[in-house]
Design a protein around this motif. Sequence first.
Motif, PDB file in Angstrom:
ATOM      1  N   THR A 161      79.803  64.218  30.995  1.00  0.00           N
ATOM      2  CA  THR A 161      80.894  64.408  30.035  1.00  0.00           C
ATOM      3  C   THR A 161      82.102  63.572  30.429  1.00  0.00           C
ATOM      4  OG1 THR A 161      80.172  66.662  29.503  1.00  0.00           O
ATOM      5  CG2 THR A 161      82.471  66.114  29.050  1.00  0.00           C
ATOM      6  N   ALA A 162      82.448  63.620  31.717  1.00  0.00           N
ATOM      7  CA  ALA A 162      83.600  62.858  32.204  1.00  0.00           C
ATOM      8  C   ALA A 162      83.378  61.361  32.019  1.00  0.00           C
ATOM      9  CB  ALA A 162      83.859  63.184  33.670  1.00  0.00           C
ATOM     10  N   ARG A 163      82.211  60.884  32.393  1.00  0.00           N
ATOM     11  CA  ARG A 163      81.933  59.447  32.307  1.00  0.00           C
ATOM     12  C   ARG A 163      81.987  58.954  30.865  1.00  0.00           C
ATOM     13  NH1 ARG A 163      77.376  59.471  34.640  1.00  0.00           N
ATOM     14  NH2 ARG A 163      76.004  59.092  32.861  1.00  0.00           N
ATOM     15  N   LEU A 167      86.340  58.864  32.407  1.00  0.00           N
ATOM     16  CA  LEU A 167      86.933  59.532  33.558  1.00  0.00           C
ATOM     17  C   LEU A 167      85.984  59.515  34.751  1.00  0.00           C
ATOM     18  CD1 LEU A 167      88.173  62.740  31.698  1.00  0.00           C
ATOM     19  CD2 LEU A 167      89.643  60.890  32.513  1.00  0.00           C
ATOM     20  N   ARG A 168      86.540  59.662  35.939  1.00  0.00           N
ATOM     21  CA  ARG A 168      85.748  59.883  37.135  1.00  0.00           C
ATOM     22  C   ARG A 168      85.862  61.361  37.514  1.00  0.00           C
ATOM     23  NH1 ARG A 168      85.100  55.608  40.617  1.00  0.00           N
ATOM     24  NH2 ARG A 168      83.568  56.934  41.677  1.00  0.00           N
ATOM     25  N   LEU A 169      84.754  61.992  37.794  1.00  0.00           N
ATOM     26  CA  LEU A 169      84.745  63.383  38.243  1.00  0.00           C
ATOM     27  C   LEU A 169      84.765  63.404  39.764  1.00  0.00           C
ATOM     28  CD1 LEU A 169      84.424  66.455  37.724  1.00  0.00           C
ATOM     29  CD2 LEU A 169      81.953  66.092  37.801  1.00  0.00           C
ATOM     30  N   ALA A 170      85.708  64.143  40.340  1.00  0.00           N
ATOM     31  CA  ALA A 170      85.829  64.245  41.796  1.00  0.00           C
ATOM     32  C   ALA A 170      85.646  65.702  42.211  1.00  0.00           C
ATOM     33  CB  ALA A 170      87.178  63.726  42.269  1.00  0.00           C
ATOM     34  N   TYR A 171      84.813  65.925  43.204  1.00  0.00           N
ATOM     35  CA  TYR A 171      84.593  67.267  43.733  1.00  0.00           C
ATOM     36  C   TYR A 171      85.521  67.490  44.915  1.00  0.00           C
ATOM     37  CZ  TYR A 171      82.216  71.347  45.711  1.00  0.00           C
ATOM     38  OH  TYR A 171      81.934  72.607  46.200  1.00  0.00           O
ATOM     39  N   PRO A 196      77.667  57.526  43.378  1.00  0.00           N
ATOM     40  CA  PRO A 196      79.135  57.483  43.404  1.00  0.00           C
ATOM     41  C   PRO A 196      79.764  57.375  42.026  1.00  0.00           C
ATOM     42  CG  PRO A 196      78.236  56.115  45.148  1.00  0.00           C
ATOM     43  CD  PRO A 196      77.070  56.539  44.297  1.00  0.00           C
ATOM     44  N   ARG A 197      79.112  56.721  41.087  1.00  0.00           N
ATOM     45  CA  ARG A 197      79.697  56.577  39.752  1.00  0.00           C
ATOM     46  C   ARG A 197      79.665  57.881  38.983  1.00  0.00           C
ATOM     47  NH1 ARG A 197      77.007  54.787  34.873  1.00  0.00           N
ATOM     48  NH2 ARG A 197      74.866  55.546  34.820  1.00  0.00           N
ATOM     49  N   ASP A 198      78.809  58.811  39.406  1.00  0.00           N
ATOM     50  CA  ASP A 198      78.710  60.105  38.729  1.00  0.00           C
ATOM     51  C   ASP A 198      79.661  61.136  39.345  1.00  0.00           C
ATOM     52  OD1 ASP A 198      76.778  59.443  36.788  1.00  0.00           O
ATOM     53  OD2 ASP A 198      75.191  59.594  38.281  1.00  0.00           O
ATOM     54  N   VAL A 199      79.595  61.303  40.656  1.00  0.00           N
ATOM     55  CA  VAL A 199      80.427  62.292  41.333  1.00  0.00           C
ATOM     56  C   VAL A 199      81.107  61.653  42.530  1.00  0.00           C
ATOM     57  CG1 VAL A 199      80.538  64.537  42.466  1.00  0.00           C
ATOM     58  CG2 VAL A 199      78.894  64.175  40.611  1.00  0.00           C
ATOM     59  N   ALA A 200      82.411  61.639  42.502  1.00  0.00           N
ATOM     60  CA  ALA A 200      83.215  61.152  43.622  1.00  0.00           C
ATOM     61  C   ALA A 200      83.793  62.367  44.355  1.00  0.00           C
ATOM     62  CB  ALA A 200      84.310  60.233  43.118  1.00  0.00           C
ATOM     63  N   PHE A 201      84.741  62.125  45.265  1.00  0.00           N
ATOM     64  CA  PHE A 201      85.288  63.232  46.048  1.00  0.00           C
ATOM     65  C   PHE A 201      86.804  63.154  46.154  1.00  0.00           C
ATOM     66  CE2 PHE A 201      80.938  62.832  47.679  1.00  0.00           C
ATOM     67  CZ  PHE A 201      80.510  64.153  47.525  1.00  0.00           C
ATOM     68  N   GLU A 202      87.391  64.333  46.192  1.00  0.00           N
ATOM     69  CA  GLU A 202      88.783  64.506  46.572  1.00  0.00           C
ATOM     70  C   GLU A 202      88.741  65.298  47.871  1.00  0.00           C
ATOM     71  OE1 GLU A 202      92.662  65.685  44.150  1.00  0.00           O
ATOM     72  OE2 GLU A 202      91.399  67.436  44.516  1.00  0.00           O
ATOM     73  N   ILE A 203      89.037  64.643  48.986  1.00  0.00           N
ATOM     74  CA  ILE A 203      88.853  65.255  50.299  1.00  0.00           C
ATOM     75  C   ILE A 203      90.145  65.899  50.788  1.00  0.00           C
ATOM     76  CG2 ILE A 203      88.341  64.826  52.730  1.00  0.00           C
ATOM     77  CD1 ILE A 203      85.895  64.854  50.870  1.00  0.00           C
ATOM     78  N   ASP A 204      90.072  67.182  51.009  1.00  0.00           N
ATOM     79  CA  ASP A 204      91.184  67.943  51.574  1.00  0.00           C
ATOM     80  C   ASP A 204      91.039  67.911  53.092  1.00  0.00           C
ATOM     81  OD1 ASP A 204      92.665  70.272  52.629  1.00  0.00           O
ATOM     82  OD2 ASP A 204      93.024  70.718  50.514  1.00  0.00           O
ATOM     83  N   LEU A 205      91.980  67.262  53.771  1.00  0.00           N
ATOM     84  CA  LEU A 205      91.858  67.052  55.210  1.00  0.00           C
ATOM     85  C   LEU A 205      91.894  68.368  55.986  1.00  0.00           C
ATOM     86  CD1 LEU A 205      94.160  63.925  55.740  1.00  0.00           C
ATOM     87  CD2 LEU A 205      91.790  64.025  54.953  1.00  0.00           C
ATOM     88  N   ALA A 206      92.740  69.285  55.569  1.00  0.00           N
ATOM     89  CA  ALA A 206      92.858  70.555  56.288  1.00  0.00           C
ATOM     90  C   ALA A 206      91.611  71.409  56.115  1.00  0.00           C
ATOM     91  CB  ALA A 206      94.091  71.321  55.811  1.00  0.00           C
ATOM     92  N   TRP A 207      91.072  71.465  54.903  1.00  0.00           N
ATOM     93  CA  TRP A 207      89.850  72.248  54.696  1.00  0.00           C
ATOM     94  C   TRP A 207      88.677  71.634  55.451  1.00  0.00           C
ATOM     95  CZ3 TRP A 207      90.254  76.956  53.902  1.00  0.00           C
ATOM     96  CH2 TRP A 207      91.065  77.525  52.926  1.00  0.00           C
TER      97      TRP A 207
END
Length: 298
Positions: A161-163, A167-171, A196-207
């Motif tokens: 849906t995002a693509r 849009l890029r979807l980030a987990y 990578p073109r389907d699901v990217a990442f938003e990395i929380d450093l503390a978590w």
Amino acid sequence: MVTEPIRPLSRRSLLAGMAALTAGGCAITRSGTAPRRPLGLADLTVIKPLAGDYAGTLKRVAHMGYSHFGFRLAGYSAADKSELPPAEKARLVRDAGLQVGVVRYGMGDNFAKQAEDAAAIGASVIALSAAPVFFRGRKLGETTRAAFDAWLPELGRMAETARALGLRLAYHNHWWDHVPLDGTTPLDLIARNFSPRDVAFEIDLAWAFLGGVDPLSLVRSLGPRVLAMHFKDVNPALGTDRMKQLVVPGTGVLDYPTLIPQLDEVTKAIGYVEVDMPKDGLAEAASAAELIQSARRV
């Protein structure tokens, strides 16, 4: 795509490894000055000031040196009607001289509608805060490999849906994404099952740190599929509740003055300061911005 599992480290190993890092320099222009790196702020940090004066708060944020502002598209529940419409938020962000950053899918509405809203306001990344299966077990953050595997096709549909909307979807990761399910962590399962073109990442450093993973190694291993990061810190002295250990960068055990230059060397992802339980959001946003900008001037 990740080809090897990201192996958890002990708390002692993490701290020792981070202490051993040496600060790297930013690229220098011909004029002799370092180019300014983008810096984002997540709305949760200043959620209280925003409720009182959304436009004024954004202008203060821009004055601190932030370039991007990330916000949720809808309330966290269907009953939450307090949020401004996404288009209004985006207008106020741009009026303040900021760019629309990563927008967050609010769990209280359907994904397709929010993705359409994200595309309409000119966002490029929509983030999923967490896999819902981690909220359905007996305890927060616990699930089974079977339940997680059964949810993955839903993530795939969201990515499609995002693509389709450009849009890029980030987990977005939490500590539980680094705990193995039958030998493989949820983050690795996502990385292996989707391109990578389907699901990217938003990395929380503390978590990541609270999940037993070295944040810098994690970002390096995921490479360009890391589209964004959350900058926050961890103070273990605040008790055993992981959420209550999360603090503003510079007030915990993560060595941000060392970590920021190292991250700048391995990723182009924009980092967003996020304080989950702010006491004085504007003051904490200002101190974090100064810390990070100072680290980049060294």
